[in-house]
Design a protein around this motif. Sequence first.
Motif, PDB file in Angstrom:
ATOM      1  N   GLU A  54      35.305  39.531  36.562  1.00  0.00           N
ATOM      2  CA  GLU A  54      35.540  40.078  37.535  1.00  0.00           C
ATOM      3  C   GLU A  54      34.824  39.546  38.892  1.00  0.00           C
ATOM      4  OE1 GLU A  54      37.489  44.368  36.531  1.00  0.00           O
ATOM      5  OE2 GLU A  54      35.166  44.214  36.927  1.00  0.00           O
TER       6      GLU A  54
ATOM      7  N   ARG B  32      43.941  44.684  36.201  1.00  0.00           N
ATOM      8  CA  ARG B  32      43.781  44.927  34.829  1.00  0.00           C
ATOM      9  C   ARG B  32      45.245  45.036  34.194  1.00  0.00           C
ATOM     10  NH1 ARG B  32      38.923  45.620  32.181  1.00  0.00           N
ATOM     11  NH2 ARG B  32      39.675  47.212  30.557  1.00  0.00           N
ATOM     12  N   LEU B  33      46.134  45.788  34.818  1.00  0.00           N
ATOM     13  CA  LEU B  33      47.696  46.226  34.586  1.00  0.00           C
ATOM     14  C   LEU B  33      48.252  44.907  34.555  1.00  0.00           C
ATOM     15  CD1 LEU B  33      48.091  49.797  35.983  1.00  0.00           C
ATOM     16  CD2 LEU B  33      47.975  49.087  33.865  1.00  0.00           C
TER      17      LEU B  33
ATOM     18  N   VAL C 155      33.764  49.307  31.865  1.00  0.00           N
ATOM     19  CA  VAL C 155      34.700  48.147  31.371  1.00  0.00           C
ATOM     20  C   VAL C 155      35.245  48.334  30.058  1.00  0.00           C
ATOM     21  CG1 VAL C 155      35.474  45.747  31.420  1.00  0.00           C
ATOM     22  CG2 VAL C 155      33.894  46.794  33.268  1.00  0.00           C
ATOM     23  N   THR C 156      36.471  48.553  29.704  1.00  0.00           N
ATOM     24  CA  THR C 156      36.779  48.826  28.428  1.00  0.00           C
ATOM     25  C   THR C 156      37.456  47.350  27.930  1.00  0.00           C
ATOM     26  OG1 THR C 156      38.860  49.750  28.835  1.00  0.00           O
ATOM     27  CG2 THR C 156      36.645  51.234  28.663  1.00  0.00           C
TER      28      THR C 156
ATOM     29  N   LEU D  95      40.760  45.329  26.637  1.00  0.00           N
ATOM     30  CA  LEU D  95      42.278  45.481  27.131  1.00  0.00           C
ATOM     31  C   LEU D  95      43.457  45.312  25.846  1.00  0.00           C
ATOM     32  CD1 LEU D  95      42.727  43.247  30.380  1.00  0.00           C
ATOM     33  CD2 LEU D  95      43.263  45.667  30.133  1.00  0.00           C
TER      34      LEU D  95
ATOM     35  N   LEU E 278      37.877  50.353  42.667  1.00  0.00           N
ATOM     36  CA  LEU E 278      38.255  51.060  41.317  1.00  0.00           C
ATOM     37  C   LEU E 278      39.809  50.943  41.291  1.00  0.00           C
ATOM     38  CD1 LEU E 278      36.002  53.853  40.711  1.00  0.00           C
ATOM     39  CD2 LEU E 278      35.831  52.052  39.423  1.00  0.00           C
ATOM     40  N   ALA E 279      40.705  51.284  42.354  1.00  0.00           N
ATOM     41  CA  ALA E 279      42.118  51.231  41.879  1.00  0.00           C
ATOM     42  C   ALA E 279      42.514  49.608  41.900  1.00  0.00           C
ATOM     43  CB  ALA E 279      42.714  51.571  43.330  1.00  0.00           C
ATOM     44  N   ASN E 280      41.968  48.975  42.878  1.00  0.00           N
ATOM     45  CA  ASN E 280      42.379  47.406  42.667  1.00  0.00           C
ATOM     46  C   ASN E 280      41.775  46.814  41.068  1.00  0.00           C
ATOM     47  OD1 ASN E 280      43.609  46.944  45.301  1.00  0.00           O
ATOM     48  ND2 ASN E 280      41.526  46.576  46.274  1.00  0.00           N
ATOM     49  N   ARG E 281      40.817  47.043  40.709  1.00  0.00           N
ATOM     50  CA  ARG E 281      40.565  46.720  39.535  1.00  0.00           C
ATOM     51  C   ARG E 281      41.487  47.311  38.391  1.00  0.00           C
ATOM     52  NH1 ARG E 281      34.269  48.368  38.261  1.00  0.00           N
ATOM     53  NH2 ARG E 281      34.396  47.015  36.453  1.00  0.00           N
ATOM     54  N   GLU E 282      41.879  48.415  38.494  1.00  0.00           N
ATOM     55  CA  GLU E 282      43.014  48.893  37.701  1.00  0.00           C
ATOM     56  C   GLU E 282      44.286  48.286  37.728  1.00  0.00           C
ATOM     57  OE1 GLU E 282      44.437  51.014  34.397  1.00  0.00           O
ATOM     58  OE2 GLU E 282      42.272  50.908  34.976  1.00  0.00           O
ATOM     59  N   ALA E 283      44.540  47.838  38.913  1.00  0.00           N
ATOM     60  CA  ALA E 283      45.968  47.167  39.450  1.00  0.00           C
ATOM     61  C   ALA E 283      45.749  45.886  38.691  1.00  0.00           C
ATOM     62  CB  ALA E 283      45.982  47.102  40.794  1.00  0.00           C
TER      63      ALA E 283
END
Length: 142
Positions: free
Chosen positions: A20, A91-92, A2-3, A5, A84-89
Amino acid sequence: MVTDLAVTRRLVIPAGELHERFSRSSGPGGQGVNTTDSRVELSFDVARSPSIPDDLRPRLLARLANRLSDGVLTIAASEHRAQLANREAARLRLVSALRDAAAPPPPKRRPTKPSRGSKERRLAQKKRRSDVKRGRRGRFDD
């Protein structure tokens, strides 16, 4: 991993302030659908975050008021099969919501008057239309 934002140049949210939660997602998933926690809920405490500048906090709270629950903004993402894709979505979407809320208000509208030429054109058009309709009136000579 996790970085932090980066929302704007002034607003960077440290990874430690993001929370999360994972749960089972509805929809397609194949054999692993009943065992994988791929749905992500990303929460950020807008009201009590020390990373938000004090002059920006009231604007964020006002613009996000209908999405906040006790000052916390929660974004859910479950459209992808992979966690991982849902985490990125998520965050965006969080960045997008905060960026929109942090944007400066639009400039005040300066009232203007129609120009003299536009008034004359409008009245001339009304006159032409009136003449057309007058020409359509029936002339009954009995």
